[in-house]
Write a protein that holds these residues in place. Structure first.
Motif, PDB file in Angstrom:
ATOM      1  N   GLY A  96       0.816  -1.206   0.000  1.00 33.90           N
ATOM      2  CA  GLY A  96       0.000   0.000   0.000  1.00 33.90           C
ATOM      3  C   GLY A  96       0.846   1.250   0.000  1.00 33.90           C
ATOM      4  N   LEU A  97       1.906   1.274   0.810  1.00 35.22           N
ATOM      5  CA  LEU A  97       2.809   2.435   0.832  1.00 35.22           C
ATOM      6  C   LEU A  97       3.529   2.609  -0.499  1.00 35.22           C
ATOM      7  CD1 LEU A  97       4.259   1.981   4.423  1.00 35.22           C
ATOM      8  CD2 LEU A  97       2.964   3.975   3.623  1.00 35.22           C
ATOM      9  N   ARG A  98       3.937   1.470  -1.114  1.00 34.86           N
ATOM     10  CA  ARG A  98       4.640   1.589  -2.399  1.00 34.86           C
ATOM     11  C   ARG A  98       3.714   2.129  -3.472  1.00 34.86           C
ATOM     12  NH1 ARG A  98       7.094   3.268  -5.386  1.00 34.86           N
ATOM     13  NH2 ARG A  98       8.884   2.597  -6.624  1.00 34.86           N
ATOM     14  N   ALA A  99       2.454   1.711  -3.457  1.00 33.98           N
ATOM     15  CA  ALA A  99       1.482   2.249  -4.413  1.00 33.98           C
ATOM     16  C   ALA A  99       1.255   3.740  -4.172  1.00 33.98           C
ATOM     17  CB  ALA A  99       0.169   1.477  -4.308  1.00 33.98           C
ATOM     18  N   ALA A 100       1.191   4.134  -2.902  1.00 34.46           N
ATOM     19  CA  ALA A 100       0.998   5.551  -2.582  1.00 34.46           C
ATOM     20  C   ALA A 100       2.157   6.393  -3.090  1.00 34.46           C
ATOM     21  CB  ALA A 100       0.831   5.713  -1.072  1.00 34.46           C
ATOM     22  N   VAL A 101       3.377   5.896  -2.990  1.00 35.07           N
ATOM     23  CA  VAL A 101       4.549   6.626  -3.487  1.00 35.07           C
ATOM     24  C   VAL A 101       4.452   6.833  -4.991  1.00 35.07           C
ATOM     25  CG1 VAL A 101       7.044   6.436  -3.857  1.00 35.07           C
ATOM     26  CG2 VAL A 101       6.078   5.927  -1.614  1.00 35.07           C
ATOM     27  N   GLU A 102       4.075   5.780  -5.742  1.00 33.39           N
ATOM     28  CA  GLU A 102       3.967   5.912  -7.200  1.00 33.39           C
ATOM     29  C   GLU A 102       2.869   6.888  -7.584  1.00 33.39           C
ATOM     30  OE1 GLU A 102       5.887   4.641  -9.793  1.00 33.39           O
ATOM     31  OE2 GLU A 102       7.152   4.336  -8.048  1.00 33.39           O
ATOM     32  N   LEU A 103       1.748   6.824  -6.906  1.00 32.52           N
ATOM     33  CA  LEU A 103       0.654   7.746  -7.209  1.00 32.52           C
ATOM     34  C   LEU A 103       1.046   9.186  -6.905  1.00 32.52           C
ATOM     35  CD1 LEU A 103      -2.299   5.600  -5.803  1.00 32.52           C
ATOM     36  CD2 LEU A 103      -1.785   6.055  -8.212  1.00 32.52           C
ATOM     37  N   ALA A 104       1.811   9.386  -5.835  1.00 31.45           N
ATOM     38  CA  ALA A 104       2.272  10.740  -5.506  1.00 31.45           C
ATOM     39  C   ALA A 104       3.223  11.258  -6.569  1.00 31.45           C
ATOM     40  CB  ALA A 104       2.945  10.732  -4.132  1.00 31.45           C
ATOM     41  N   LEU A 105       4.107  10.396  -7.076  1.00 36.27           N
ATOM     42  CA  LEU A 105       5.032  10.816  -8.140  1.00 36.27           C
ATOM     43  C   LEU A 105       4.286  11.183  -9.419  1.00 36.27           C
ATOM     44  CD1 LEU A 105       7.887   8.194  -7.623  1.00 36.27           C
ATOM     45  CD2 LEU A 105       8.043  10.655  -7.223  1.00 36.27           C
ATOM     46  N   LEU A 106       3.114  10.577  -9.633  1.00 33.92           N
ATOM     47  CA  LEU A 106       2.290  10.925 -10.797  1.00 33.92           C
ATOM     48  C   LEU A 106       1.572  12.256 -10.617  1.00 33.92           C
ATOM     49  CD1 LEU A 106       0.737   7.419 -11.561  1.00 33.92           C
ATOM     50  CD2 LEU A 106       2.249   8.705 -13.081  1.00 33.92           C
ATOM     51  N   GLY A 107       1.609  12.788  -9.409  1.00 30.65           N
ATOM     52  CA  GLY A 107       0.970  14.077  -9.154  1.00 30.65           C
ATOM     53  C   GLY A 107      -0.424  13.977  -8.594  1.00 30.65           C
ATOM     54  N   ALA A 108      -0.896  12.785  -8.280  1.00 23.76           N
ATOM     55  CA  ALA A 108      -2.237  12.637  -7.728  1.00 23.76           C
ATOM     56  C   ALA A 108      -2.268  13.105  -6.281  1.00 23.76           C
ATOM     57  CB  ALA A 108      -2.681  11.185  -7.820  1.00 23.76           C
ATOM     58  N   ARG A 109      -3.434  13.469  -5.832  1.00 19.78           N
ATOM     59  CA  ARG A 109      -3.615  13.755  -4.411  1.00 19.78           C
ATOM     60  C   ARG A 109      -3.901  12.420  -3.719  1.00 19.78           C
ATOM     61  NH1 ARG A 109      -8.494  16.715  -1.067  1.00 19.78           N
ATOM     62  NH2 ARG A 109      -7.522  16.463   0.974  1.00 19.78           N
ATOM     63  N   VAL A 110      -3.027  12.009  -2.821  1.00 21.43           N
ATOM     64  CA  VAL A 110      -3.099  10.679  -2.246  1.00 21.43           C
ATOM     65  C   VAL A 110      -3.405  10.778  -0.757  1.00 21.43           C
ATOM     66  CG1 VAL A 110      -1.930   8.469  -1.963  1.00 21.43           C
ATOM     67  CG2 VAL A 110      -1.368   9.925  -3.915  1.00 21.43           C
ATOM     68  N   VAL A 111      -4.413  10.043  -0.329  1.00 25.97           N
ATOM     69  CA  VAL A 111      -4.771   9.930   1.081  1.00 25.97           C
ATOM     70  C   VAL A 111      -4.638   8.463   1.471  1.00 25.97           C
ATOM     71  CG1 VAL A 111      -6.567  10.225   2.816  1.00 25.97           C
ATOM     72  CG2 VAL A 111      -6.351  11.881   0.947  1.00 25.97           C
ATOM     73  N   LEU A 112      -3.940   8.195   2.566  1.00 21.39           N
ATOM     74  CA  LEU A 112      -3.738   6.831   3.038  1.00 21.39           C
ATOM     75  C   LEU A 112      -4.299   6.705   4.441  1.00 21.39           C
ATOM     76  CD1 LEU A 112      -0.650   4.593   2.592  1.00 21.39           C
ATOM     77  CD2 LEU A 112      -1.558   4.893   4.881  1.00 21.39           C
ATOM     78  N   VAL A 113      -5.064   5.651   4.683  1.00 24.81           N
ATOM     79  CA  VAL A 113      -5.613   5.397   6.014  1.00 24.81           C
ATOM     80  C   VAL A 113      -5.091   4.054   6.511  1.00 24.81           C
ATOM     81  CG1 VAL A 113      -7.690   6.771   5.654  1.00 24.81           C
ATOM     82  CG2 VAL A 113      -7.716   4.356   5.042  1.00 24.81           C
ATOM     83  N   GLU A 114      -4.769   4.002   7.808  1.00 27.72           N
ATOM     84  CA  GLU A 114      -4.238   2.791   8.430  1.00 27.72           C
ATOM     85  C   GLU A 114      -4.864   2.655   9.804  1.00 27.72           C
ATOM     86  OE1 GLU A 114      -2.804  -0.404   9.778  1.00 27.72           O
ATOM     87  OE2 GLU A 114      -2.158   0.121   7.748  1.00 27.72           O
ATOM     88  N   LYS A 115      -5.429   1.471  10.086  1.00 28.76           N
ATOM     89  CA  LYS A 115      -6.119   1.281  11.355  1.00 28.76           C
ATOM     90  C   LYS A 115      -5.159   1.116  12.526  1.00 28.76           C
ATOM     91  CE  LYS A 115      -6.724  -3.739  10.868  1.00 28.76           C
ATOM     92  NZ  LYS A 115      -7.732  -4.839  10.813  1.00 28.76           N
ATOM     93  N   ARG A 116      -3.909   0.659  12.242  1.00 28.13           N
ATOM     94  CA  ARG A 116      -2.950   0.481  13.320  1.00 28.13           C
ATOM     95  C   ARG A 116      -2.272   1.811  13.628  1.00 28.13           C
ATOM     96  NH1 ARG A 116      -2.219  -4.019   9.982  1.00 28.13           N
ATOM     97  NH2 ARG A 116      -2.666  -6.033  10.960  1.00 28.13           N
ATOM     98  N   THR A 117      -1.602   1.843  14.771  1.00 20.32           N
ATOM     99  CA  THR A 117      -0.890   3.066  15.161  1.00 20.32           C
ATOM    100  C   THR A 117       0.602   2.835  15.295  1.00 20.32           C
ATOM    101  OG1 THR A 117      -1.319   2.565  17.491  1.00 20.32           O
ATOM    102  CG2 THR A 117      -2.897   4.004  16.350  1.00 20.32           C
ATOM    103  N   LYS A 118       1.069   1.618  14.989  1.00 20.29           N
ATOM    104  CA  LYS A 118       2.513   1.356  15.038  1.00 20.29           C
ATOM    105  C   LYS A 118       2.843   0.167  14.150  1.00 20.29           C
ATOM    106  CE  LYS A 118       2.102  -1.380  19.319  1.00 20.29           C
ATOM    107  NZ  LYS A 118       2.588  -1.532  20.718  1.00 20.29           N
ATOM    108  N   PHE A 119       4.118   0.110  13.747  1.00 23.50           N
ATOM    109  CA  PHE A 119       4.631  -1.007  12.961  1.00 23.50           C
ATOM    110  C   PHE A 119       5.341  -1.974  13.904  1.00 23.50           C
ATOM    111  CE2 PHE A 119       5.216   2.248   9.344  1.00 23.50           C
ATOM    112  CZ  PHE A 119       3.884   2.109   8.968  1.00 23.50           C
ATOM    113  N   SER A 120       4.866  -3.202  13.960  1.00 25.50           N
ATOM    114  CA  SER A 120       5.423  -4.130  14.944  1.00 25.50           C
ATOM    115  C   SER A 120       5.757  -5.498  14.355  1.00 25.50           C
ATOM    116  CB  SER A 120       4.424  -4.326  16.096  1.00 25.50           C
ATOM    117  OG  SER A 120       3.178  -4.786  15.606  1.00 25.50           O
TER     118      SER A 120
END
Length: 1038
Positions: A96-120
């Motif tokens: 999901g993060l890698r897709a968000a990076v590519e979409l941001a490089l294309l110039g899209a407005r990207v919003v990402l939501v994650e239910k967790r609050t930490k990476f474990s």
């Protein structure tokens, strides 16, 4: 140089952001950085350019250089390709993060939501070469200095998420934490359909131990993967030492010491890890049924054994809940979405939905494909969004995306573009055989939902229950017509049906003779009784054509099992229907024949004869007889029938000793056997579910089982096959591999196989046509050449291509042969450990990333030899050393992945066969009970039964092909081990060798010769098949 923080406070926030190792620290430091720069997070690419303009000191510039290089690729159109597109990414996993990076490089407005609050998640992911290059291009070394510094290319999920999160924040992605996506409003009419790929029960165990990064820990080598399927000795030793029974194990060294393994259910029950055995997998592996303390002991013991106890006290790392990070999980079923994208339209507004990551294709962990294929899917999804933003037709966009999705499951590092530096968003830069029109727009109409209208239903949505009657009935008619064509012209043979026409045995003999004319002349059938002729035909079909019986000779003659006879004849039809009708015999490697089944059948019979001979010698105490027979030609009759040899009554043959009605009852459980349930082994029929190892209850596969003479009623897998007391354990501590039969040539009598050297070290016993042999003595040079397969071929004959030696063998051989005789000892495992230690202790500490040179081993081996011999010291060439060690690990990992892919497919085949058997039982019951049903209905049921039989035959043939590959993997591993053992003896001074050393060296040499002969048999089989396919293709064109 003065610290940059002395002049600009934002520099300190930026450095804290780069070095942050917790999710909350990353977010808070980036918030402080934006506050110091007067920016608002989530501002898209304009935000990135503002940060870059204000942070222009040397440390930050190296990161901007990398990101600017990626953003400058033409496909992104300088960040204006998707400026008017809004994208929502659900989930901050790596994909999901890698897709968000590519979409941001294309110039899209990207919003990402994650239910967790930490990476474990500490679990470690294997990285393909292109993922390494991709992450380096995004500045991975700036965020994580230890990125890919060891001998294996991997990264923990947590670290991968952290570095991608930092890139996404810099590129202006708007991120919301603790937010759960519940669905669309209004809810969609259709969702994504998921298909389940089910296999045999598979229980995985992951364990993460604290990595203290001590000197002792850095010296422990990683395990790229060990699989039972080709290295049974390791798991046999593990079982004896700890009682733990595993299928495989992997060890990666990252933030933690990460172990992942596949355990057997019976072992977990026996050791108290599971409280009770439940048929439901969720209940079996539920928290209430797992004993945490026993699971921890299990994982700790397995890890300690695999690393020879060198990790010291193994302390579990803590998971997200503060508990020991060890868990058991089920990967019996793999989920795969039927489509990768959909479009929904309402009131003229259109919404494009796409899947990436595990929700698209659930990865099979032993293959190490999860993150690589996840990144590819992320690129493909971003390419779809770009095409959408360009205004392409919706159905065209969906068709292109589904065409790419078809390629995803086939991708591997070997079949993608070699130049990973060229990989980009455009699919043409990644996939060599790209066809964006493989799926047409008309085929994806059901993926376009107009919520105001009823969805369009395709004809393909109908179930198999609606099959037309004519298609099914035609199957039986086609089988009868084919049998009539094959038996036409034989005296006394008149096939008019699929029952009574075969009772005299002449039709079956004629069919076998048509497919293999050299076995018996029709005139020799005169005087044979029906039972004898039928038994001979069934036996020859099994031994020479690879057609496994599903009916006894008695049942054919008596006509008591018409459905079994029809299923048996359909096996001939499915195997040979594409073979041209010609008088010449069918080649054993013909694409129409079940050549793999045939080969494995001969392998199994050779194994049984070998063990029976050894047991007879042990009882009589006549080991000396082998030595004597090696000096004189053998007069022993061949094990299988020869052309022209008078037939003996079938009742005298073990293989032909099926009793009347034997096919109706399982030889083990005594329960009724239906046609599709029958598995034929050594003259008896079994349920497939009954034909299991008596010790571990694992399903037995062709060529992978045996019987112990003391309890001949039971079967065992090769790992648990009881060994006679007189046998000495080999150097690998595991069961000896069976001798592989050599495919017979036209000049050889059918059934004869080239004898090979005995695993026990006895001289080989020649066959009937073999000349006298004598023992020869080889010099050290000759032995070294033999171990390296440096055998000069006949200049006038071009032999079949040998499989390439593994890169690991080439690497070690190159080093050893370079340094032997130059004052440097053979490189031992301790030297390899030292290399790993140096890699662990010397991560890149400079701010500028140093790209590791990728040295081609194939093209520069000679240069390595020259340098090594000149210097006499490998330490002068650390790049070569690093490259060689990496190649060794990569080759080991490739073999492991290949073995696990085979094992997974074997389990899927087993599950598919169970489903076919269940369907076949229903049909057979309907045919046997509904005697008053209309004739048309019976014909329909028989046609459906034949279709199931054909599917089963196809799966069984594929299973046999996979087992051939398993044999090759096993022999490759044995050759590697024996090669290294032989070299250890040859590199000793002759004057220092004891008599025991010389005897052991001779024994290892004989074993190596035997393994080479067995591999040669496999190569010849594959080469014959390849030539037959070429000949068949040429004939079809002509």
């Amino acid at each position: 140089m003065a610290s940059p923080t002395s002049t600009n406070p934002a520099h300190a926030h930026f450095e804290s952001f780069l070095q942050a190792q917790l999710c909350q620290d990353v977010l808070s430091s980036f918030q402080e950085l934006c506050g110091a720069l007067g920016l608002e997070p989530g501002g898209g690419l304009p935000q990135y350019h503002k940060i870059k303009d204000q942070l222009n000191y040397w440390s930050a510039k190296s990161l901007w250089t990398k990101l600017d290089k990626r953003a400058s690729q033409p496909v992104y159109q300088q960040g204006r390709a998707c400026t008017n597109t809004k994208c929502l990414v659900v989930g901050a996993g790596p994909c999901g993060l890698r897709a968000a990076v590519e979409l941001a490089l294309l110039g899209a407005r990207v919003v990402l939501v994650e239910k967790r609050t930490k990476f474990s998640r500490h679990n470690v992911l294997h990285l393909w070469p292109f993922t390494i290059h991709d992450l380096r291009a995004l500045g991975a070394k700036k965020f994580y200095g230890r990125f890919c510094t060891g001998t294996l290319d991997h990264i923990s999920i947590r670290q991968l998420q952290l570095l991608l999160l930092k890139v996404a924040l810099l590129l202006g992605v708007e991120i919301h934490w603790g937010v759960t996506f519940t669905g669309l409003q209004p809810p969609p009419r259709k969702g994504f359909k998921v298909r389940e790929m089910r296999g045999k029960l598979a229980i995985g165990i992951t364990a993460n131990f604290v990595n203290g990064r001590t000197v002792e820990e850095t010296q422990v080598p990683e395990i790229s993967g060990v699989a039972r399927i080709y290295n049974q000795s390791f798991f046999q030793s593990l079982l004896k030492a700890t009682g733990i029974d595993l299928e495989n194990i992997v060890y990666y060294k990252d933030d933690t010491h990460y172990f992942v393994m596949t355990a057997k259910k019976q072992c977990l029950l026996r050791l108290g890890v599971l409280r009770q055995d439940w048929p439901d997998t969720d209940r079996l592996l539920g928290n209430a049924n797992i004993v945490p303390e026993a699971l921890q002991r299990f994982a700790r013991a397995a890890a300690d054994f695999a690393t020879h106890g060198k990790l010291g006290k193994l302390e579990f790392a803590q998971d997200a809940h503060g508990q020991p990070d060890v868990s058991a999980f089920d990967f019996t079923s793999m989920m795969r979405a039927e489509s990768s994208a959909r479009v929904q339209e309402k009131h003229g507004a259109r919404l494009l939905l796409g899947l990436v990551g595990d929700c698209l294709v659930e990865p099979f962990w032993p293959l190490g494909t999860g993150v690589a294929r996840g990144f590819l899917a992320a690129f493909d999804a971003a390419w779809m969004v770009k095409r959408w933003a360009e205004g392409a037709e919706c159905l065209e966009v969906l068709a292109e995306r589904e065409s790419l999705y078809q390629l995803l499951s086939q991708t591997s590092p070997e079949n993608m573009h070699r130049n990973v530096a060229q990989y980009g968003l455009d699919p043409a830069t990644r996939y060599p055989n790209l066809n964006l029109r493989a799926v047409t727009p008309n085929q994806v109409r059901d993926l376009y939902d107009v919520l105001a209208k009823e969805p369009v239903q395709r004809n393909g949505d109908k179930t198999d229950a609606g099959m037309p009657t004519t298609g099914s009935a035609g199957t039986q008619e086609e089988l009868l017509r084919w049998c009539q064509e094959q038996t036409a012209g034989y005296p006394g043979v008149h096939v008019t049906d699929l029952s009574s026409s075969w009772a005299d045995g002449l039709a079956l003999c004629a069919l076998v003779h048509r497919l293999q004319p050299g076995l018996l002349e029709p005139s020799e059938l005169q005087g044979l009784e029906a039972l004898e002729a039928t038994a001979w035909a069934i036996k020859m079909a099994e031994h020479e054509l690879g057609i496994t019986p599903v009916v006894s000779a008695q049942a054919v003659v008596a006509g008591s099992d018409p459905l079994g006879l029809i299923a048996y004849l359909s096996h001939f039809h499915s195997a040979f229907k594409s073979t041209p009708h010609r008088p010449s015999p069918v080649s054993q490697a013909s694409p129409g024949t079940s050549s793999a089944i045939l080969f494995l059948g001969k392998l199994q019979r050779t194994l049984q004869r070998s063990r029976a001979k050894e047991n007879a010698e042990d009882v009589g105490g006549k080991k000396l007889r082998l030595e004597m027979e090696a000096e004189t030609p053998s007069t022993e009759a061949p094990p299988d029938s020869e052309p022209g040899v008078p037939l003996t009554p079938p009742s005298q043959h073990h293989e032909g000793s099926m009793q009347a009605g034997a096919e109706d009852l399982c030889a083990l459980c005594g329960e009724h056997l239906y046609v599709l349930e029958r598995v034929y082994v050594d003259g008896h029929f079994f349920h497939r579910s009954c034909f299991r190892c008596h010790t571990c209850e694992a399903t037995l596969w062709p060529g992978g089982y045996g019987q112990h003479p003391g309890d001949g009623h039971f079967f065992y897998c090769l790992q648990h096959l009881p060994q006679p007391d007189h046998e000495e354990e080999g150097s690998d501590g595991g069961p000896e591999s069976p001798e592989l039969p050599t495919p017979s040539e036209n000049s050889m009598p059918p059934g004869l196989s080239t004898p090979t050297a005995s695993q026990e070290g006895a001289s080989p016993v020649p066959g009937l046509s073999q000349p006298s042999r004598r023992r020869i003595r080889l010099s050290s040079l000759e032995r070294q050449r033999l171990s390296s397969l440096n055998i000069a071929p006949d200049s006038e004959m071009e032999p079949p291509p040998k499989p390439p030696r593994s890169c690991s063998a080439l690497a070690r051989q190159a080093l050893e042969s370079s340094f032997v005789g130059w004052g440097v000892p053979v490189q031992s495992p301790q030297v390899l450990v030292a290399m790993e230690k140096e890699e662990e202790e010397c991560p890149s500490s400079s701010e500028e990333e140093v790209e590791e040179e990728d040295v081609s081993l194939d093209s520069d081996v000679e240069a390595l030899l020259t340098l090594a011999k000149t210097s006499g010291n490998m330490n002068n060439y650390p790049t070569w050393r690093r490259t060689l060690l990496r190649r060794v690990k990569e080759e080991q990992m490739k073999r492991f992945r290949k073995a696990q892919a085979i094992q997974r497919r074997l389990h899927e085949i087993e599950a598919a066969l169970r489903e076919l058997e269940a369907e076949g039982v229903k049909l057979e019951l309907a045919l046997r009970r509904q005697s008053s049903s209309p004739e048309e209905q019976k014909v329909l049921w028989v046609g459906q039964l034949l279709q199931l039989v054909e599917k089963k035959n196809s799966l069984v043939a594929e299973e046999a092909e996979l087992m051939i590959t398993v044999q090759d993997l096993n022999l490759e591993e044995k050759q590697w081990q024996l090669d290294q053992e032989l070299r250890s003896y040859m590199n000793r001074e002759e004057t220092l060798k004891t008599a025991a050393d010389r005897q052991a060296e001779d024994q290892v040499l004989r074993k190596l010769v035997d393994v080479i002969n067995q591999r040669d048999a496999l190569i010849r089989l594959q080469e014959d098949r390849r030539l037959s396919e070429l000949a068949l293709g040429t004939g079809a064109q002509g």
